[in-house]
Design a protein around this motif. Structure first.
Motif, PDB file in Angstrom:
ATOM      1  N   VAL A   1      38.716  53.981  42.651  1.00  0.00           N
ATOM      2  CA  VAL A   1      38.883  52.735  41.920  1.00  0.00           C
ATOM      3  C   VAL A   1      40.191  52.813  41.146  1.00  0.00           C
ATOM      4  CG1 VAL A   1      36.412  52.300  41.747  1.00  0.00           C
ATOM      5  CG2 VAL A   1      37.555  53.534  39.919  1.00  0.00           C
TER       6      VAL A   1
ATOM      7  N   ARG B   1      40.640  43.854  46.126  1.00  0.00           N
ATOM      8  CA  ARG B   1      40.330  43.525  44.735  1.00  0.00           C
ATOM      9  C   ARG B   1      38.822  43.616  44.516  1.00  0.00           C
ATOM     10  NH1 ARG B   1      44.172  40.274  41.897  1.00  0.00           N
ATOM     11  NH2 ARG B   1      42.727  40.516  40.157  1.00  0.00           N
TER      12      ARG B   1
ATOM     13  N   MET C   1      35.322  46.226  34.916  1.00  0.00           N
ATOM     14  CA  MET C   1      36.023  46.728  36.105  1.00  0.00           C
ATOM     15  C   MET C   1      35.792  45.863  37.342  1.00  0.00           C
ATOM     16  SD  MET C   1      35.432  50.791  35.529  1.00  0.00           S
ATOM     17  CE  MET C   1      36.618  51.348  36.750  1.00  0.00           C
ATOM     18  N   THR C   2      34.880  44.914  37.248  1.00  0.00           N
ATOM     19  CA  THR C   2      34.610  44.058  38.406  1.00  0.00           C
ATOM     20  C   THR C   2      34.899  42.591  38.123  1.00  0.00           C
ATOM     21  OG1 THR C   2      32.268  43.898  37.773  1.00  0.00           O
ATOM     22  CG2 THR C   2      32.859  45.585  39.393  1.00  0.00           C
TER      23      THR C   2
ATOM     24  N   HIS D   1      43.857  43.688  36.850  1.00  0.00           N
ATOM     25  CA  HIS D   1      43.677  43.717  38.301  1.00  0.00           C
ATOM     26  C   HIS D   1      42.907  44.987  38.643  1.00  0.00           C
ATOM     27  CE1 HIS D   1      46.859  40.641  38.384  1.00  0.00           C
ATOM     28  NE2 HIS D   1      47.361  41.364  37.403  1.00  0.00           N
ATOM     29  N   ASN D   2      41.696  44.824  39.163  1.00  0.00           N
ATOM     30  CA  ASN D   2      40.859  45.962  39.535  1.00  0.00           C
ATOM     31  C   ASN D   2      40.779  46.058  41.047  1.00  0.00           C
ATOM     32  OD1 ASN D   2      39.804  46.907  36.880  1.00  0.00           O
ATOM     33  ND2 ASN D   2      39.138  44.772  36.782  1.00  0.00           N
TER      34      ASN D   2
ATOM     35  N   THR E   1      42.762  50.434  38.249  1.00  0.00           N
ATOM     36  CA  THR E   1      42.977  49.275  37.388  1.00  0.00           C
ATOM     37  C   THR E   1      44.447  49.209  37.020  1.00  0.00           C
ATOM     38  OG1 THR E   1      40.749  49.425  36.452  1.00  0.00           O
ATOM     39  CG2 THR E   1      42.365  48.188  35.178  1.00  0.00           C
TER      40      THR E   1
END
Length: 175
Positions: free
Chosen positions: A84, A21, A61-62, A70-71, A86
């Motif tokens: 990455v 995550r 995104m963080t 949920h990233n 999402t």
């Protein structure tokens, strides 16, 4: 897909990477990651003419304070951020939208396939009924990968340049 308890995935090509995550401290590495993504992939990921990912998008995104978003970050064994993803759920927690972006020099290794499979399993554990993605029609590689993974492709309402890809998930089995 093979995975172990610490979220290490191995692709069909033998490429190994770890998924975790995202957190607020990841913003600088995420900003650096996007400098290694093709302009076309930026356009596909953000569905528009993005030349540089804004601070606001990086924060989104963080962040970890939204229970519906949920990233995830994927790292190669050398510690380099290579992808990455999402997963954003609707308020009813029945449907999730997925978006994935892969570093240009790590494409064609099976990372997209394994990361999407990982996200689908994660969505199943959350109890989501479907996952979907909005794709630019020109993003043929992603659409074909999603078809191979059991997604159906339909025209996106009101925008002929986009398609909606959707996959039903198995019902969550009660514990």
């Amino acid at each position: 897909m093979t995975t172990d308890s610490n979220n290490t995935l191995t692709t069909r090509t033998g490429f190994r990477f770890e998924v975790r995550r995202a957190c607020a401290d990841d913003e600088p590495i995420l900003a650096e990651f996007f400098t290694h993504v093709t302009p076309e992939d930026l356009r596909f990921r953000f569905l528009g003419g993005v030349k540089e990912v804004s601070h606001e998008r990086l924060v989104a995104m963080t962040r970890s304070d939204d229970a519906l978003v949920h990233n995830f970050l994927a790292f190669s064994v050398d510690g380099k951020l290579i992808a990455v993803a999402t997963l954003a759920s609707d308020q009813a927690r029945r449907h999730g939208e997925v978006a994935i972006c892969i570093r240009a020099d790590r494409k064609h290794l099976g990372v997209g396939w394994e990361l999407l499979a990982y996200i689908a399993k994660y969505a199943e554990r959350l109890g989501l009924e479907t996952i979907e993605s909005i794709e630019n029609r020109e993003n043929r590689a992603a659409i074909e990968l999603e078809r191979e993974m059991g997604f159906t492709v339909t025209t996106y309402p009101d925008d002929p340049t986009l398609v909606l890809v959707r996959r039903e998930l198995p019902s969550k089995v009660p514990d």
